[in-house]
Scaffold this active site. Structure first.
Site, mmCIF file in Angstrom:
data_model
loop_
_atom_site.group_PDB
_atom_site.id
_atom_site.type_symbol
_atom_site.label_atom_id
_atom_site.label_comp_id
_atom_site.label_asym_id
_atom_site.label_seq_id
_atom_site.Cartn_x
_atom_site.Cartn_y
_atom_site.Cartn_z
ATOM 1 N N GLN A 31 0.829 -1.208 0.000
ATOM 2 C CA GLN A 31 0.000 0.000 0.000
ATOM 3 C C GLN A 31 0.859 1.252 0.000
ATOM 4 O O GLN A 31 2.076 1.184 0.221
ATOM 5 C CB GLN A 31 -0.878 0.008 1.257
ATOM 6 C CG GLN A 31 -0.078 -0.109 2.547
ATOM 7 C CD GLN A 31 -0.837 -0.788 3.673
ATOM 8 O OE1 GLN A 31 -2.055 -0.753 3.699
ATOM 9 N NE2 GLN A 31 -0.129 -1.408 4.603
ATOM 10 N N HIS A 62 -7.416 3.254 20.563
ATOM 11 C CA HIS A 62 -6.514 2.203 21.067
ATOM 12 C C HIS A 62 -6.845 1.778 22.489
ATOM 13 O O HIS A 62 -6.731 0.608 22.835
ATOM 14 C CB HIS A 62 -5.055 2.665 20.943
ATOM 15 C CG HIS A 62 -4.632 2.821 19.513
ATOM 16 N ND1 HIS A 62 -4.130 3.987 18.993
ATOM 17 C CD2 HIS A 62 -4.680 1.941 18.471
ATOM 18 C CE1 HIS A 62 -3.865 3.822 17.705
ATOM 19 N NE2 HIS A 62 -4.191 2.593 17.368
ATOM 20 N N ASP A 158 -7.209 -5.203 15.059
ATOM 21 C CA ASP A 158 -7.056 -3.769 14.781
ATOM 22 C C ASP A 158 -6.783 -3.619 13.289
ATOM 23 O O ASP A 158 -5.657 -3.382 12.865
ATOM 24 C CB ASP A 158 -5.880 -3.239 15.625
ATOM 25 C CG ASP A 158 -5.649 -1.759 15.405
ATOM 26 O OD1 ASP A 158 -6.417 -1.130 14.668
ATOM 27 O OD2 ASP A 158 -4.669 -1.236 15.967
ATOM 28 N N SER A 159 -7.843 -3.777 12.517
ATOM 29 C CA SER A 159 -7.672 -3.871 11.063
ATOM 30 C C SER A 159 -7.891 -2.534 10.372
ATOM 31 O O SER A 159 -8.372 -1.569 10.962
ATOM 32 C CB SER A 159 -8.700 -4.863 10.507
ATOM 33 O OG SER A 159 -9.981 -4.265 10.531
ATOM 34 N N THR A 160 -7.570 -2.517 9.087
ATOM 35 C CA THR A 160 -7.984 -1.422 8.215
ATOM 36 C C THR A 160 -9.462 -1.643 7.853
ATOM 37 O O THR A 160 -10.093 -2.575 8.349
ATOM 38 C CB THR A 160 -7.119 -1.414 6.932
ATOM 39 O OG1 THR A 160 -7.125 -2.742 6.393
ATOM 40 C CG2 THR A 160 -5.678 -1.025 7.240
ATOM 41 N N PRO A 165 -7.707 -7.014 0.982
ATOM 42 C CA PRO A 165 -7.342 -8.187 1.790
ATOM 43 C C PRO A 165 -7.957 -8.161 3.195
ATOM 44 O O PRO A 165 -8.200 -9.215 3.787
ATOM 45 C CB PRO A 165 -5.820 -8.114 1.884
ATOM 46 C CG PRO A 165 -5.378 -6.958 1.070
ATOM 47 C CD PRO A 165 -6.559 -6.231 0.525
HETATM 48 N N1 SPD Z 1 -11.547 4.280 8.523
HETATM 49 C C1 SPD Z 1 -10.364 3.925 9.227
HETATM 50 C C2 SPD Z 1 -10.509 2.768 10.126
HETATM 51 C C3 SPD Z 1 -9.173 2.342 10.605
HETATM 52 C C4 SPD Z 1 -9.237 1.402 11.739
HETATM 53 N N2 SPD Z 1 -7.936 0.948 12.141
HETATM 54 C C5 SPD Z 1 -7.022 1.956 12.478
HETATM 55 C C6 SPD Z 1 -5.732 1.439 12.981
HETATM 56 C C7 SPD Z 1 -5.285 2.154 14.190
HETATM 57 N N3 SPD Z 1 -4.376 1.393 14.949
#
Ligand code: SPD
Length: 287
Positions: A31, A62, A158-160, A165
């Site tokens: 990315q 967090h 703790d994802s995007t 993916p």
């Molecule tokens: N729209 C953004 C959502 C991001 C969630 N994860 C962020 C990671 C922070 N550790």
């Protein structure tokens, strides 16, 4: 300087932040990674044009993804963090003395390296001796852990956002593997996006977590740089009840926290009706 970073938060809504300087930009194998110095929210980490975290509001995310589960589980000794390359979730987990092993699986090593260099207040615990860092795909890692009979007490995802993916981290199949990779009293907690703009996703996650774990919960926090500002977390539990009487708030005593507290823990599960209606039918009346 009149430069702005703009995130397209939905097809019809944007958030713009005045940029003082671009501190870093690179294309990793996965990315585009950028770090801006902004006027309003301090340093800002952006992946593929999507805001991940900012120095100003990261604590509402967090602290809430970590301490709710860690104060609910009766004895959280082995914790797995999926994603979280900026290190904010790791920093919060590492505050817990009762945690003996922290496994973290992050697909993109460059996010960790960039965060260590430019976001030291967030990426503050990568030298913790309890950390075992795996540069790997979280979905595959959890599948393998489930098959090997590896057992965690708490898994934090703790994802995007659920595109590309990361979409697999919001699937029923993944939740079943996460449940299998947890011990008897295991807890799974994940960021699950905006209750305003990701309603279908959120109700699907709640339904699938309930199926995989037996119990599911939804709670809220505030992250002003995320779409809508109100942010959701979902939890699957094999036993412990984060809304019940047996919580372990003594564990966070003395920690320098800015969002999480025992009162906030309880209040986070009080859902406005438009959020409550995203819960599976049988859960709607219960909370
Ligand atoms: N729209 C953004 C959502 C991001 C969630 N994860 C962020 C990671 C922070 N550790």
């Amino acid at each position: 300087m009149n430069a702005w970073f703009t995130e397209e938060q939905t097809r019809d809504m944007r958030l713009s932040l005045r940029v003082r300087s671009l501190l870093h930009r690179e294309r990793s194998g996965y990315q585009e990674i950028a770090v801006y110095e902004t006027a309003e929210v301090g340093r800002l980490l952006v992946l593929d044009d999507v805001i991940m975290t900012s120095e100003r509001d990261e604590f509402g995310y967090h602290e809430m993804i970590s301490h709710v589960a860690l104060c609910t589980h009766p004895a959280p000794r082995r914790v797995l963090i999926i994603g979280g390359g900026d290190g904010g979730t790791l920093r919060e987990v590492a505050r817990h003395r009762e945690v003996e092993e922290i496994h973290m699986v992050e697909i993109d090593e460059r996010v960790i390296e960039v965060s260590r260099r430019f976001l030291p207040s967030i990426a503050a615990a990568f030298d913790d001796p309890r950390l075992r860092l795996h540069i790997d795909d979280g979905i595959e890692y959890v599948r393998a852990a489930a098959e090997k009979g590896d057992r965690y007490d708490v898994i934090l995802c703790d994802s995007t956002d659920p595109v590309g993916p990361a979409a697999g981290l919001f699937s029923a199949d993944f939740f079943r593997n996460a449940a299998a990779a947890l011990g008897e009293e295991g807890l799974y907690a994940a960021q699950t996006e905006s209750p305003y703009f990701n309603r279908e996703l959120l109700s699907g996650v709640q339904r699938d977590l309930r199926e995989a774990f037996g119990r599911s919960y939804l709670y809220l926090s505030a992250v002003p740089t995320y779409p809508g500002g109100l942010w959701s977390f979902s939890m699957g539990s094999k036993g412990p009840d984060p809304t019940g009487a047996e919580l372990h708030f003594e564990r966070v005593e003395g920690m320098p926290l800015r969002f999480y507290s025992p009162e906030v823990h309880r209040a986070a599960f009080a859902l406005p009706p438009f959020v409550r209606e995203l819960l599976p039918g049988e859960a709607r009346g219960a909370r």
